[in-house]
Motif scaffolding. Sequence first.
Motif, PDB file in Angstrom:
ATOM      1  N   ALA A   1       0.826  -1.213   0.000  1.00 24.22           N
ATOM      2  CA  ALA A   1       0.000   0.000   0.000  1.00 24.22           C
ATOM      3  C   ALA A   1       0.858   1.260   0.000  1.00 24.22           C
ATOM      4  O   ALA A   1       0.465   2.288  -0.561  1.00 24.22           O
ATOM      5  CB  ALA A   1      -0.928  -0.008   1.214  1.00 24.22           C
ATOM      6  N   ALA A   2       2.059   1.171   0.583  1.00 21.65           N
ATOM      7  CA  ALA A   2       2.968   2.325   0.624  1.00 21.65           C
ATOM      8  C   ALA A   2       3.885   2.380  -0.603  1.00 21.65           C
ATOM      9  O   ALA A   2       4.736   3.255  -0.693  1.00 21.65           O
ATOM     10  CB  ALA A   2       3.813   2.265   1.893  1.00 21.65           C
ATOM     11  N   GLY A   3       3.713   1.437  -1.539  1.00 18.19           N
ATOM     12  CA  GLY A   3       4.546   1.416  -2.735  1.00 18.19           C
ATOM     13  C   GLY A   3       5.939   0.863  -2.496  1.00 18.19           C
ATOM     14  O   GLY A   3       6.871   1.153  -3.239  1.00 18.19           O
ATOM     15  N   LEU A   4       6.089   0.036  -1.467  1.00 11.47           N
ATOM     16  CA  LEU A   4       7.402  -0.494  -1.091  1.00 11.47           C
ATOM     17  C   LEU A   4       7.513  -2.005  -1.256  1.00 11.47           C
ATOM     18  O   LEU A   4       8.368  -2.633  -0.642  1.00 11.47           O
ATOM     19  CB  LEU A   4       7.703  -0.128   0.368  1.00 11.47           C
ATOM     20  CG  LEU A   4       7.713   1.357   0.691  1.00 11.47           C
ATOM     21  CD1 LEU A   4       7.838   1.579   2.191  1.00 11.47           C
ATOM     22  CD2 LEU A   4       8.846   2.044  -0.051  1.00 11.47           C
ATOM     23  N   ALA A   5       6.689  -2.598  -2.083  1.00 13.07           N
ATOM     24  CA  ALA A   5       6.687  -4.058  -2.196  1.00 13.07           C
ATOM     25  C   ALA A   5       6.814  -4.522  -3.638  1.00 13.07           C
ATOM     26  O   ALA A   5       6.116  -5.414  -4.075  1.00 13.07           O
ATOM     27  CB  ALA A   5       5.423  -4.613  -1.554  1.00 13.07           C
ATOM     28  N   THR A   6       7.719  -3.927  -4.384  1.00 15.00           N
ATOM     29  CA  THR A   6       7.918  -4.332  -5.774  1.00 15.00           C
ATOM     30  C   THR A   6       8.569  -5.717  -5.814  1.00 15.00           C
ATOM     31  O   THR A   6       9.655  -5.899  -5.264  1.00 15.00           O
ATOM     32  CB  THR A   6       8.824  -3.321  -6.507  1.00 15.00           C
ATOM     33  OG1 THR A   6       8.236  -2.034  -6.396  1.00 15.00           O
ATOM     34  CG2 THR A   6       8.985  -3.689  -7.969  1.00 15.00           C
ATOM     35  N   PRO A   7       7.942  -6.680  -6.475  1.00 10.48           N
ATOM     36  CA  PRO A   7       8.493  -8.040  -6.514  1.00 10.48           C
ATOM     37  C   PRO A   7       9.578  -8.180  -7.586  1.00 10.48           C
ATOM     38  O   PRO A   7       9.391  -8.801  -8.619  1.00 10.48           O
ATOM     39  CB  PRO A   7       7.259  -8.886  -6.853  1.00 10.48           C
ATOM     40  CG  PRO A   7       6.404  -7.975  -7.670  1.00 10.48           C
ATOM     41  CD  PRO A   7       6.632  -6.598  -7.108  1.00 10.48           C
ATOM     42  N   ASN A   8      10.756  -7.601  -7.322  1.00 12.29           N
ATOM     43  CA  ASN A   8      11.800  -7.587  -8.339  1.00 12.29           C
ATOM     44  C   ASN A   8      13.050  -8.372  -7.945  1.00 12.29           C
ATOM     45  O   ASN A   8      14.111  -8.183  -8.534  1.00 12.29           O
ATOM     46  CB  ASN A   8      12.189  -6.145  -8.672  1.00 12.29           C
ATOM     47  CG  ASN A   8      12.853  -5.429  -7.520  1.00 12.29           C
ATOM     48  OD1 ASN A   8      12.694  -5.796  -6.373  1.00 12.29           O
ATOM     49  ND2 ASN A   8      13.597  -4.389  -7.832  1.00 12.29           N
TER      50      ASN A   8
END
Length: 107
Positions: free
Chosen positions: A14-21
Amino acid sequence: HQADLHAVWQQASAAGLATPNVGLLTSIICCPGGDFCDLANAKSIPIATAIQQRFDDLDYLFDIGDIDLNISGCMNACGHHHVGHIGVLGVDRKDAEFYQVTLGGRR
């Protein structure tokens, strides 16, 4: 606790901190470089930022596949540039920043 992991992931997402890269080109190992290190010959963070901005499409990153990109600002190699599939080494030449790119490293 492992039971809390999903809730933590949801909050990070939700905070934009979970990019699965993980394992992809934008999962960069980068030393602090000239922005924060007195030993560095060149800046590393702006190079990493530019690559992350250029390759911001997850579908494209998954199409490219697993690539390790490592960036070091000097020969001390804090970013382990010599072991990444793509390695970037900052060098100083006549008081100007240059970058040496190597291909084909592996861990």
